[in-house]
Write a protein that holds these residues in place. Structure first.
Motif, PDB file in Angstrom:
ATOM      1  N   HIS A  89       0.810  -1.223   0.000  1.00 47.32           N
ATOM      2  CA  HIS A  89       0.000   0.000   0.000  1.00 47.32           C
ATOM      3  C   HIS A  89       0.844   1.274   0.000  1.00 47.32           C
ATOM      4  CE1 HIS A  89      -3.836  -2.079   0.819  1.00 47.32           C
ATOM      5  NE2 HIS A  89      -3.066  -2.940   1.449  1.00 47.32           N
ATOM      6  N   GLU A  90       2.176   1.103  -0.013  1.00 46.37           N
ATOM      7  CA  GLU A  90       3.051   2.266   0.021  1.00 46.37           C
ATOM      8  C   GLU A  90       2.717   3.203  -1.150  1.00 46.37           C
ATOM      9  OE1 GLU A  90       6.770   0.675   1.123  1.00 46.37           O
ATOM     10  OE2 GLU A  90       7.596   2.654   1.587  1.00 46.37           O
ATOM     11  N   GLY A  91       2.618   4.492  -0.863  1.00 52.79           N
ATOM     12  CA  GLY A  91       2.270   5.447  -1.917  1.00 52.79           C
ATOM     13  C   GLY A  91       0.799   5.832  -1.902  1.00 52.79           C
ATOM     14  N   LYS A  92      -0.055   4.956  -1.297  1.00 50.08           N
ATOM     15  CA  LYS A  92      -1.484   5.317  -1.206  1.00 50.08           C
ATOM     16  C   LYS A  92      -1.639   6.483  -0.217  1.00 50.08           C
ATOM     17  CE  LYS A  92      -3.331   1.741  -3.545  1.00 50.08           C
ATOM     18  NZ  LYS A  92      -3.264   0.400  -2.956  1.00 50.08           N
ATOM     19  N   GLU A  93      -2.664   7.281  -0.433  1.00 52.05           N
ATOM     20  CA  GLU A  93      -2.802   8.501   0.385  1.00 52.05           C
ATOM     21  C   GLU A  93      -3.080   8.177   1.857  1.00 52.05           C
ATOM     22  OE1 GLU A  93      -7.057   8.174   0.626  1.00 52.05           O
ATOM     23  OE2 GLU A  93      -5.867   7.611  -1.113  1.00 52.05           O
ATOM     24  N   TYR A  94      -3.618   6.975   2.130  1.00 54.61           N
ATOM     25  CA  TYR A  94      -3.909   6.596   3.512  1.00 54.61           C
ATOM     26  C   TYR A  94      -2.767   5.822   4.186  1.00 54.61           C
ATOM     27  CZ  TYR A  94      -5.149   2.258   1.091  1.00 54.61           C
ATOM     28  OH  TYR A  94      -5.113   1.154   0.299  1.00 54.61           O
ATOM     29  N   PHE A  95      -1.659   5.605   3.466  1.00 56.17           N
ATOM     30  CA  PHE A  95      -0.614   4.712   3.972  1.00 56.17           C
ATOM     31  C   PHE A  95      -0.025   5.140   5.327  1.00 56.17           C
ATOM     32  CE2 PHE A  95       3.852   3.142   4.044  1.00 56.17           C
ATOM     33  CZ  PHE A  95       3.575   1.782   4.103  1.00 56.17           C
ATOM     34  N   ASP A  96       0.362   6.413   5.453  1.00 55.59           N
ATOM     35  CA  ASP A  96       1.012   6.874   6.692  1.00 55.59           C
ATOM     36  C   ASP A  96       0.071   6.753   7.898  1.00 55.59           C
ATOM     37  OD1 ASP A  96       3.274   7.370   5.315  1.00 55.59           O
ATOM     38  OD2 ASP A  96       2.997   9.539   5.179  1.00 55.59           O
ATOM     39  N   LYS A  97      -1.188   7.097   7.662  1.00 53.33           N
ATOM     40  CA  LYS A  97      -2.156   6.992   8.761  1.00 53.33           C
ATOM     41  C   LYS A  97      -2.415   5.530   9.130  1.00 53.33           C
ATOM     42  CE  LYS A  97      -4.861  11.199   8.650  1.00 53.33           C
ATOM     43  NZ  LYS A  97      -6.170  11.784   8.370  1.00 53.33           N
ATOM     44  N   LEU A  98      -2.413   4.668   8.124  1.00 50.83           N
ATOM     45  CA  LEU A  98      -2.608   3.228   8.376  1.00 50.83           C
ATOM     46  C   LEU A  98      -1.461   2.691   9.238  1.00 50.83           C
ATOM     47  CD1 LEU A  98      -3.901   0.429   7.849  1.00 50.83           C
ATOM     48  CD2 LEU A  98      -2.663   0.362   5.670  1.00 50.83           C
ATOM     49  N   VAL A  99      -0.237   3.078   8.908  1.00 49.91           N
ATOM     50  CA  VAL A  99       0.938   2.636   9.660  1.00 49.91           C
ATOM     51  C   VAL A  99       0.856   3.130  11.107  1.00 49.91           C
ATOM     52  CG1 VAL A  99       3.436   2.981   9.874  1.00 49.91           C
ATOM     53  CG2 VAL A  99       2.442   2.358   7.652  1.00 49.91           C
ATOM     54  N   LYS A 100       0.511   4.393  11.296  1.00 52.14           N
ATOM     55  CA  LYS A 100       0.402   4.963  12.651  1.00 52.14           C
ATOM     56  C   LYS A 100      -0.689   4.248  13.448  1.00 52.14           C
ATOM     57  CE  LYS A 100       2.697   9.293  12.801  1.00 52.14           C
ATOM     58  NZ  LYS A 100       3.637   8.938  11.758  1.00 52.14           N
ATOM     59  N   PHE A 101      -1.816   3.988  12.788  1.00 49.58           N
ATOM     60  CA  PHE A 101      -2.921   3.274  13.438  1.00 49.58           C
ATOM     61  C   PHE A 101      -2.460   1.882  13.889  1.00 49.58           C
ATOM     62  CE2 PHE A 101      -6.530   0.282  12.153  1.00 49.58           C
ATOM     63  CZ  PHE A 101      -7.107   0.255  13.408  1.00 49.58           C
ATOM     64  N   MET A 102      -1.799   1.141  13.013  1.00 48.26           N
ATOM     65  CA  MET A 102      -1.422  -0.237  13.344  1.00 48.26           C
ATOM     66  C   MET A 102      -0.390  -0.303  14.471  1.00 48.26           C
ATOM     67  SD  MET A 102      -3.326  -2.274  11.664  1.00 48.26           S
ATOM     68  CE  MET A 102      -2.504  -3.842  11.969  1.00 48.26           C
TER      69      MET A 102
END
Ligand code: ATP
Ligand code: MG
Length: 156
Positions: free
Chosen positions: A52-65
């Motif tokens: 999912h790297e590059g998707k606009e939600y990627f950074d938030k997904l990583v922080k959430f997980m």
């Protein structure tokens, strides 16, 4: 028998849904061959979701997980990847079918309670990211002939 990785995400842990989610996986007939509760680092989360790297939600997904404890399981069973994905329901909680984990307990597209591997290659990669191979149980549950109606095992 196929193996898959599931992660009970931080929202599910905070909402005290660990037991309910594990019950659904267990009661379906999947075998739990590894299980741990831990907090994953942002690096591990990034690695797990690297496609999912590059998707606009990627950074938030990583922080959430990486935002709190999760429960990570390895599940074994016939078509375990597809079976787990069907029990989970579609990605967005408010669209997921009733009767699925997400359909019954989630409303959000990101806070959707559970992750499941989506292919054989992904499953093997994700399992090796979180577990040493020798820690996966080889033990077979004694009820498998009842779960699967295995040829040669039943007399009728
Ligand atoms: P998972 O990989 O966690 O099992 P999935 O395969 O159903 O979920 P993916 O498309 O792989 O869904 O997305 C991975 C995760 O990224 C989702 O579970 C969700 O937490 C988050 N996500 C996906 N799409 C969005 C989006 N549009 N906005 C915010 N978060 C999203
Ligand atoms: Mg996915």
């Amino acid at each position: 028998m196929q193996r898959t990785l599931a992660i009970i995400k931080p929202d599910a842990v905070q909402r005290r849904l660990i037991g309910k989610i594990i019950s659904r996986l267990e009661e379906k007939g999947l075998e739990i061959i590894a299980l741990k509760m831990t907090t994953i680092s942002e690096d591990m989360a990034r690695e797990n979701y690297s496609v999912h790297e590059g998707k606009e939600y990627f950074d938030k997904l990583v922080k959430f997980m990486a935002s709190g404890p999760v429960v990570i399981l390895v599940l074994r069973g016939k078509n375990a990847i597809e079976v787990t994905r069907r029990l989970m329901g579609s990605t967005s909680g408010h669209e997921a079918d009733a009767g699925t984990i997400r359909g019954d307990y989630a409303m959000s597209g990101r806070f959707n309670l559970i992750h499941g591997s989506d292919s054989v290659e992904t499953a093997e990669r994700e399992i090796s990211l979180f577990f040493e191979n020798e820690t996966l149980l080889e033990h077979e549950m004694s009820d498998l002939r009842w779960v699967y109606d295995m040829p040669g095992e039943n007399l009728f």
